[in-house]
Design a protein around this motif. Structure first.
Motif, PDB file in Angstrom:
ATOM      1  N   GLY A 124      -9.806   8.322  -2.345  1.00 56.12           N
ATOM      2  CA  GLY A 124      -9.714   9.007  -3.623  1.00 56.12           C
ATOM      3  C   GLY A 124      -9.405  10.484  -3.510  1.00 56.12           C
ATOM      4  O   GLY A 124      -9.536  11.210  -4.502  1.00 56.12           O
ATOM      5  N   GLN A 127      -6.502  11.931  -6.053  1.00 56.88           N
ATOM      6  CA  GLN A 127      -6.915  12.038  -7.453  1.00 56.88           C
ATOM      7  C   GLN A 127      -8.063  13.028  -7.629  1.00 56.88           C
ATOM      8  O   GLN A 127      -8.162  13.694  -8.668  1.00 56.88           O
ATOM      9  N   GLU A 252      -9.021   4.120 -16.446  1.00 57.08           N
ATOM     10  CA  GLU A 252      -8.401   4.137 -15.124  1.00 57.08           C
ATOM     11  C   GLU A 252      -9.222   3.293 -14.149  1.00 57.08           C
ATOM     12  O   GLU A 252      -8.679   2.547 -13.345  1.00 57.08           O
ATOM     13  N   GLY A 256      -7.410  -0.299 -13.991  1.00 56.48           N
ATOM     14  CA  GLY A 256      -6.428  -0.015 -12.955  1.00 56.48           C
ATOM     15  C   GLY A 256      -5.196   0.616 -13.547  1.00 56.48           C
ATOM     16  O   GLY A 256      -4.118   0.036 -13.573  1.00 56.48           O
ATOM     17  N   ARG A 260      -3.868   4.885 -10.612  1.00 52.38           N
ATOM     18  CA  ARG A 260      -4.357   4.039  -9.523  1.00 52.38           C
ATOM     19  C   ARG A 260      -3.221   3.220  -8.900  1.00 52.38           C
ATOM     20  O   ARG A 260      -3.119   3.101  -7.666  1.00 52.38           O
ATOM     21  N   GLU A 264      -1.924   3.811  -4.891  1.00 54.55           N
ATOM     22  CA  GLU A 264      -2.161   2.744  -3.926  1.00 54.55           C
ATOM     23  C   GLU A 264      -0.890   2.011  -3.501  1.00 54.55           C
ATOM     24  O   GLU A 264      -0.841   1.461  -2.400  1.00 54.55           O
TER      25      GLU A 264
END
Length: 274
Positions: A124, A127, A252, A256, A260, A264
Motif C-alpha cells: 500500500g 496509495q 475503494e 476494489g 486498487r 495491482e
C-alpha cells in the motif's frame, strides 16, 4: 519541469525498475535525484522495543543503518550506470513510509514500486504516499524495462479533484509527450462534474499548456480501472495518469475501485495524486 525527484531505495526485486524510471525522468529535465533509504524505525523506537532483551540497542541498530547504507551505495552505483548527472543518497532513521512522506515535501515527484507481493513489507505504499503526501507519486511495475514514459500518455479524467491534481502533477510530462489521450469512462454517470460537453473544457485547459491532447469517451460495462488499462494498452502508452481514491475510501476497500485495480494490475508506470 521536475527539478527534484525522490526515489525509494531498498533491496527489493522492484528496485531496478523504479531506478530506470526515475533516472529517465531525471535525465529528461536535468533533475536532481534523491535516493531515500530507511532503517525501518527510529533509534528511540528500537531501544524501546529491545529494552527487555539481552542486546545492546546501539549495536543492533547499527546493523539497520548498515543495511540502509548498503542500499544507498547500490543506488549511487546504479544511478551512475544510468547516466544520472545529479544525485544524492539519504538515510533516514525512521519507518519507510514516514521517511518517504517527509522527503516528498521537498520534491516534485516521488517514485516507488507498484504494490504487490514483493513490496518490501510496505504494502500500500503508493496509495499511502498519494493520500497523505503533497506530491504526485509514480508507481512503477517490476516488469518495467526502461521504455519511454513521456511519449504516449493516457490520462483518466473523471472530473474529480484527485484527477485534477494528478493532471497538474503530470503537466511537465504531458507537455513533452507526442500524444496524450484524455480518457473519460461513462461520463454521463458523473454529469455534475463534466459540464455539457464532457472532456471539452479539460481538453482546452491542457491544449493551452501546449499538450497535444485528444479526448476519448469510452462507454463500457467494465470497471473503469480495467477500461483505462485497455485504453493504455491499445494506444501503446508509456504512462497512465489518474487520481487516487476518486471515490470514498470505503468503496475503494470493499469494491476494489479504480485505484486498487491500477495499482495491482498495471503493466506500465502510473502517476497518482490525491
Amino acid at each position: 519541469m521536475y527539478k527534484t525527484i525522490v526515489v525509494h531505495v531498498d533491496d527489493s526485486p522492484g528496485f531496478d525498475a523504479r531506478m530506470r524510471a526515475a533516472a529517465q525522468l531525471a535525465a529528461s529535465d536535468g533533475a536532481h535525484l534523491i535516493g531515500t533509504a530507511a532503517t525501518g524505525m527510529s533509534f528511540a523506537a528500537f531501544a524501546m522495543l529491545t529494552g527487555s532483551m539481552p542486546v545492546m540497542p546501539g549495536d543492533e541498530f547499527d546493523e539497520l543503518r548498515a543495511t540502509a547504507n548498503a542500499s544507498l551505495e547500490r543506488f549511487a552505483e546504479r544511478a551512475r550506470q544510468l547516466g544520472v548527472a545529479s544525485m544524492e543518497g539519504r538515510m533516514v532513521e525512521d519507518e519507510g513510509r514516514t521517511a518517504l512522506l517527509l522527503q516528498s515535501r521537498y520534491a516534485d515527484l516521488v517514485v516507488v514500486s507498484q504494490d504487490g507481493p514483493d513490496a518490501s513489507g510496505m504494502r500500500g505504499l503508493p496509495q499511502y504516499l498519494a493520500l497523505h503526501g503533497p506530491r504526485p507519486v509514480l508507481s512503477v511495475p517490476a516488469i518495467y524495462l526502461g521504455e519511454p514514459i513521456a511519449d504516449s500518455i493516457v490520462v483518466g479524467w473523471d472530473g474529480s479533484v484527485p484527477a485534477l491534481r494528478a493532471i497538474d502533477g503530470a503537466l511537465p510530462l504531458l507537455a513533452s509527450a507526442r500524444t496524450v489521450r484524455l480518457a473519460l469512462i461513462n461520463p454521463e454517470r458523473e454529469t455534475g462534474l463534466h459540464g455539457d460537453d464532457p472532456g471539452a473544457d479539460m481538453g482546452l485547459y491542457l491544449a493551452r499548456h501546449g499538450v497535444p491532447v485528444d479526448v476519448l469517451v469510452e462507454r463500457t460495462e467494465s470497471p473503469a480501472g480495467e477500461a483505462l488499462l485497455r485504453i493504455a494498452h491499445d494506444n501503446q502508452a508509456g504512462l497512465l495518469v489518474t487520481g487516487a481514491f476518486g471515490h470514498s475510501r470505503y468503496r475503494e476497500l470493499v469494491l476494489g475501485g479504480v485505484t486498487r485495480i491500477l495499482l495491482e494490475r498495471a503493466r506500465l508506470p502510473v502517476l497518482f495524486a490525491h
